[in-house]
Write a protein that holds these residues in place. Structure first.
Motif, PDB file in Angstrom:
ATOM      1  N   SER A 148      43.023  73.343  41.049  1.00  0.00           N
ATOM      2  CA  SER A 148      43.907  74.058  40.125  1.00  0.00           C
ATOM      3  C   SER A 148      43.135  75.170  39.433  1.00  0.00           C
ATOM      4  N   LYS A 190      37.707  59.709  35.719  1.00  0.00           N
ATOM      5  CA  LYS A 190      38.041  60.457  36.926  1.00  0.00           C
ATOM      6  C   LYS A 190      36.787  60.739  37.762  1.00  0.00           C
ATOM      7  N   SER A 229      44.644  67.224  39.913  1.00  0.00           N
ATOM      8  CA  SER A 229      44.141  66.694  41.166  1.00  0.00           C
ATOM      9  C   SER A 229      45.177  65.766  41.794  1.00  0.00           C
ATOM     10  N   GLN A 230      44.892  65.283  42.999  1.00  0.00           N
ATOM     11  CA  GLN A 230      45.855  64.446  43.710  1.00  0.00           C
ATOM     12  C   GLN A 230      45.642  62.946  43.486  1.00  0.00           C
ATOM     13  N   GLU A 231      44.783  62.585  42.518  1.00  0.00           N
ATOM     14  CA  GLU A 231      44.695  61.166  42.185  1.00  0.00           C
ATOM     15  C   GLU A 231      45.959  60.760  41.438  1.00  0.00           C
ATOM     16  N   SER A 237      34.751  73.069  34.776  1.00  0.00           N
ATOM     17  CA  SER A 237      35.608  72.134  35.497  1.00  0.00           C
ATOM     18  C   SER A 237      35.519  70.771  34.823  1.00  0.00           C
ATOM     19  N   GLY A 249      47.124  62.513  38.332  1.00  0.00           N
ATOM     20  CA  GLY A 249      47.356  63.919  38.635  1.00  0.00           C
ATOM     21  C   GLY A 249      48.632  64.140  39.425  1.00  0.00           C
ATOM     22  N   ASP A 253      40.902  71.707  36.969  1.00  0.00           N
ATOM     23  CA  ASP A 253      40.880  70.427  37.657  1.00  0.00           C
ATOM     24  C   ASP A 253      40.758  70.717  39.148  1.00  0.00           C
ATOM     25  N   SER A 254      40.579  69.699  39.958  1.00  0.00           N
ATOM     26  CA  SER A 254      40.404  69.884  41.399  1.00  0.00           C
ATOM     27  C   SER A 254      41.576  70.655  41.997  1.00  0.00           C
TER      28      SER A 254
END
Length: 476
Positions: free
Chosen positions: A258, A208, A431-433, A161, A436, A255-256
């Motif tokens: 995914s 990140k 990710s949702q940042e 990851s 991302g 990634d977070s």
């Protein structure tokens, strides 16, 4: 006389003819026997092999012979030279890192900046006297790269990851046994501080997670040198451009939220791979050397893009994938069974519904692709995705609006497409940042044969609403 028709439009053929004939009148002559047509500085990733190969092709397209590349006195600097009517001409390339390219533009020591990352705000401001460096004219995506995380081929670790990669490079994980690998101390290999590859790694991995690179890491200007050393070190881990994996082993990366993806062609081309990145050539809006524009346009041509694949990066030429294994809701997987995915994902400016600079060129690439005789029986299905909003219903609505933006752009070019589909925040690739979310806001392109249109219409008819996460969501 000039063998340009394979590469350039008639207008550009004429422009190239004029620029070469007049080169001795307009271009400075360096302290060796060549007239320097273009000076290109910056990224080692872009400049080690890709730009020199394009430079050779460009000189050949201008009708030159005796084309060769020679190293200059400084490491990672080259002159690509050719001869025309007894006169030598050259393109100079200095590949010391992305930031050096922009510095050379500022000091007027370069005509084009190579970069393996997007230009920074401070660089845009420093160059505002030559125009908007983020404009469609100035910012040119020329290839896609996957930032490969590499280890020794004997290491049995296959997937990491982004968090685990950061923990390794920060020195928090010091032995591969902590990750299920061999009982072997970790040794770190990283690109130097001038490198766009380093900037990309720092942005996508370290920042990140809020971690910093360990002081124990060895730093390198060259991707190839770094890769070769990792391939000889059983405890080694490094990161390089896709074209420099060489004898090392590239890992799958997640990634977070995914799935883990390898830097394979489709995942990199669509920029779904978590560590995918764009490779750029930047050119001032107010150019001192208009010949540089000819070169950049040359790199965008279909034949020039074939060179990208030859080097080991991923070209911008559309490619049909036959992979039917797709993640996502059942209706999406059913739709995938009826069509073939194209290696284009349309994305948008951050926080905007406007197409980004790559997408603007990809519209034309898609138009040209679908108009080929072999694709006359294919229809375009646009499928939108997005990031999580207050509700899944809103996410689906916005994903359909993005797909409709592409549909409208194609329509203006005389190309029709099927009714769009929107799947909201399912199937995230990042990710949702903030960064991302921009990657998740995308439109996929699928091609359906005419023989499957009736089945697709029936699927859409039966999927007016579908239950997902306890909500009733409209997809079509």
């Amino acid at each position: 006389m000039f063998k340009l028709s394979r590469y350039l439009s008639p207008t550009l053929v004429y422009l190239c003819f004029i620029t070469v004939v007049n080169a001795s009148e307009t271009m400075p002559i360096e302290d060796y026997e060549s007239n320097v047509l273009i000076r290109i500085h910056g990224s080692n990733t872009v400049g080690a092999r890709l730009v020199p190969s394009w430079a050779k092709d460009y000189l050949a397209a201008l009708g030159m012979d005796n084309i060769q590349q020679r190293e200059l006195d400084t490491k990672n600097e080259y002159a690509v030279e050719g001869n025309f009517k007894g006169q030598n001409y050259a393109i100079h390339i200095a590949a010391h890192g992305s930031s050096t390219g922009f510095k050379s533009l500022m000091s007027q020591q370069a005509d084009i900046a190579m970069s393996s990352r997007q230009i920074k705000d401070k660089e845009v401001k420093a160059l505002e006297n030559v125009g908007d460096m983020r404009s469609f004219s100035s910012e040119n995506v020329v290839a896609i790269d996957g930032l490969a995380v590499i280890i020794h081929p004997s290491n049995n670790v296959n997937t990491l990851s982004i968090k685990q990669i950061a923990e390794l490079f920060s020195g928090n994980i010091t032995n591969w046994a902590q990750l299920g690998g061999p009982n072997q101390e970790v040794s770190l290999y990283a690109r130097d501080k001038n490198s766009g590859t380093w900037d990309t790694f720092k942005s996508l991995v370290l920042k990140k997670t809020g971690l910093k690179l360990s002081s124990e890491a060895r730093r390198f200007e060259s991707n190839d040198e770094l890769s070769d050393l990792v391939a000889m070190d059983t405890g080694g881990i490094g990161f390089v451009g896709l074209a420099s994996v060489r004898n090392a082993k590239a890992l799958a990366v997640s990634d977070s939220g995914s799935a883990a993806l390898t830097p394979a062609h489709l995942q990199v081309a669509t920029e779904d791979y978590p560590l995918s990145r764009r490779l750029y050539l930047y050119f001032p809006e107010k150019p001192l050397n208009p010949r540089a524009r000819d070169f950049i346009e040359f790199t965008q041509q279909q034949n020039s893009q074939l060179r990208v694949d030859d080097i080991g990066f991923v070209s911008l030429n559309p490619l049909i994938s036959m992979d039917k294994e797709q993640q996502g809701p059942q209706v999406y997987r059913d739709l995938a069974e009826l069509g073939d995915r194209l290696s284009i994902n349309f994305r948008f400016d951050s926080g905007s519904a406007k197409l980004d600079n790559r997408a603007k060129r990809d519209i034309q690439r898609l138009v040209e692709f679908i108009q080929k005789p072999e694709n006359k029986d294919k229809s375009i299905q646009l499928v939108g995705f997005g990031d999580m909003k207050q509700t899944q219903e809103r996410a689906v609505l916005l994903s359909k609006l993005r797909a409709n933006t592409i549909k409208s752009a194609l329509h203006k070019k005389g190309v029709s497409s099927l009714a769009v589909a929107g799947f909201g925040a399912v199937k995230p690739v990042a990710s949702q940042e903030a960064q991302g979310r921009t990657k998740n806001q995308r439109v996929e392109v699928w091609l359906l044969d005419k023989s499957n249109l009736e089945a697709a219409a029936e699927l859409k008819k039966n999927t007016n609403h579908i239950e997902l996460s306890d909500s009733r969501i409209a997809y079509f």
